[in-house]
Design an enzyme around this catalytic site. Structure first.
Site, PDB file in Angstrom:
ATOM      1  CG  HIS A 170      -1.876  -1.107   1.315  1.00  0.00           C
ATOM      2  ND1 HIS A 170      -2.449  -1.542   2.500  1.00  0.00           N
ATOM      3  CD2 HIS A 170      -2.396  -1.904   0.339  1.00  0.00           C
ATOM      4  CE1 HIS A 170      -3.270  -2.548   2.260  1.00  0.00           C
ATOM      5  NE2 HIS A 170      -3.254  -2.793   0.957  1.00  0.00           N
ATOM      6  CB  ALA A 171       3.944   2.151  -1.849  1.00  0.00           C
TER       7      ALA A 171
END
Length: 529
Positions: free
Chosen positions: A468-469
């Site tokens: 989930h950068a």
């Protein structure tokens, strides 16, 4: 889409269009569909990857097979000191649909407090009241329209209709610990335990291709090209006028919109001379805009996986679980019809006002449709939702073919490690409750005495990304921000960013719904220009 259908995305590039969208993932597909709805605008959507194998991508339980190979960038990080010096793969989708075509399909809305934090931090106009309408707009939710959900929108959202035998036990165990059982984890009350909502319809993945891009493909003003990597943004002084690809240059009359994600977006900006002056200088790239925040503020939800052997394997070896592949093919049910089925959203400390932990029950009784594992197991994922650690994306060189250096800084802050340890203890308590302990053995690899030092060793050896950068081109008005609230890049005309890189802070949830809602709002903002 079959390989033959994929041929429609090959061919020459147009010389000039109104809007060029870089990246055909969750955000790019939305922008392409919404902007091309105006017949007076011509739109070019460019994707570096290919068409992802539909026969695999459609099957929810096959998702993990797409996290490597042609359908994903591995994005191997630099050594992470908080993870005992390990390098980990922060995988991102590569191909039409991007992450929406390969992710675990979990659908979680950001908390109202997340958006309020954005607005308070300088992202004016991005508070809860601003974003809630878009979260409703994008949904076709099985619960119907209401204060928190929409009906008839592009994205199907459902709860699992065929439950794994341990799902009810997972929820019952949480209830026995005093956790509220929540009928809607995206509703008014979001702290507790309940069923996961997913982008799955009738047992099949429902991606942004289904919701947005495929319905728009017949428009004459929309061109989609795969296997077309953008190398640099074409600039005339401080105005974006197009993009450079290996296949040639395309000009944009109105704007270039970068939707390449939190790792590829800053990399493209840096290669184009937009970023920190000293970093660009080290790689011989002329400075167009000195923006020190490009590539900074990288963060993700650190995650610890746990596995419990099922001592009562009859739940997996009877009925639909005897031949999961055949069951799925005939009925769209069984283990291959879902990934995560239940989750708990909790606080690591009772003194917190908003949850900061997520525990997910994931199906791993079968291995991607093949034979049942020799020792059937169930998996729990423990994620820290509000990390304080920050990292960066920087240039490896000035060559577009060289991947960037990715340093998420996992667990660099001791507080992140401490709160993740608290989450690990909470998961162990959950599985010690009779509802689960009666059918599972001890957690694999976790010392039974639970001393801090032993749990810390387990975290350093096993923690990694939740994929989930966010945050590497954040919204704001201070010197470390990259775009303003209108999503225009500071100091550059005709260049917008609309993806997870602009998130000032990571939401307390999986990021897909927030990215799509942001892209919807971005489309409206761009149409006003």
């Amino acid at each position: 889409m079959t390989d033959v259908e994929g041929d429609r995305f090959q061919g020459p590039l147009p010389a000039v269009v109104d809007h060029i969208i870089v990246g055909a993932g969750s955000a790019g597909a939305v922008l392409a569909a919404r902007l091309s709805a105006d017949p007076d605008r011509t739109v070019l959507l460019l994707e570096a990857g290919e068409v992802i194998d539909e026969d695999v991508a459609r099957v929810p339980g096959m998702a993990s097979t797409l996290w490597a190979g042609a359908s994903a960038y591995e994005n191997l990080t630099v050594p992470q000191q908080g993870l005992a010096g390990r390098r980990v793969a922060l995988a991102t989708g590569r191909g039409l649909g991007g992450g929406s075509s390969v992710n675990g399909m979990g659908w979680f809305q950001a908390f109202p407090e997340d958006f309020e934090g954005w607005a308070a931090g300088g992202a004016a106009g991005w508070g809860w009241a601003d974003m809630a309408p878009y979260l409703r707009l994008i949904e076709d939710h099985e619960f119907g329209a209401g204060a928190y959900h929409g009906a008839g929108g592009p994205m199907a959202v459902t709860t699992p209709y065929h439950l794994h035998p341990t799902t009810a036990r997972f929820i019952a165990a949480g209830a026995s610990l005093g956790w509220p059982v929540i009928p809607d984890l995206n509703g008014a009350t979001r702290e507790g335990i309940g069923l996961v909502q997913s982008n799955i319809r009738d047992g099949v993945r429902h991606s942004v291709l289904d919701g947005y891009l495929n319905p728009a493909l017949g428009r004459e003003n929309l061109t989609v090209r795969t296997a077309t990597a953008v190398q640099r943004i074409a600039l005339d002084g401080t105005r974006a006028v197009g993009v450079h690809c290996a296949q040639g240059e395309v000009r944009a009359r109105r704007s270039v919109v970068v939707c390449a994600g939190a790792l590829r977006t800053p990399h493209l900006l840096l290669l184009s001379g937009i970023g920190p002056r000293d970093q660009l200088g080290r790689h011989g790239i002329p400075v167009v805009a000195d923006l020190p925040g490009v590539g900074a503020n990288l963060h993700d939800h650190p995650l610890v996986p746990l596995a419990w052997p099922l001592t009562d394997a009859s739940a997996l070896r009877g009925g639909y679980y005897e031949d999961p592949a055949a069951t799925y093919q005939m009925m769209r049910r069984g283990p291959l019809s879902a990934v995560g089925q239940a989750a708990a959203v909790l606080r690591s400390d009772p003194g917190l006002t908003v949850p900061d932990l997520q525990l997910v029950l994931a199906l791993r009784g079968v291995d991607a449709g093949r034979d049942p594992l020799p020792t059937p197991v169930i998996i729990s994922l423990v994620a820290l939702l509000t990390p304080e650690s920050r990292g960066s994306v920087t240039l490896r060189s000035g060559d577009p073919a060289d991947l960037p250096l990715v340093d998420p800084g996992y667990l660099a802050e001791q507080s992140d490690h401490d709160r993740l340890r608290a989450g690990l203890r909470t998961a162990l308590d959950l599985f010690a409750a009779p509802a689960l302990a009666s059918v599972t053995g001890p957690a694999v690899g976790v010392p039974e005495d639970r001393r801090d030092v032993d749990l810390d060793d387990y975290i350093r050896a096993s923690a990694g990304p939740y994929w989930h950068a966010v945050g590497t081109a954040r919204i704001g008005s201070d010197e470390m921000s990259v775009v303003g609230p209108d999503l225009n890049v500071h100091g550059i005309e005709g260049l917008q960013i609309a993806d997870a890189s602009v998130f000032p802070t990571i939401p307390r949830c999986n990021t897909q719904a927030t990215v799509i809602a942001l892209a919807e709002r971005a489309a409206e903002l761009i149409k006003q220009t």
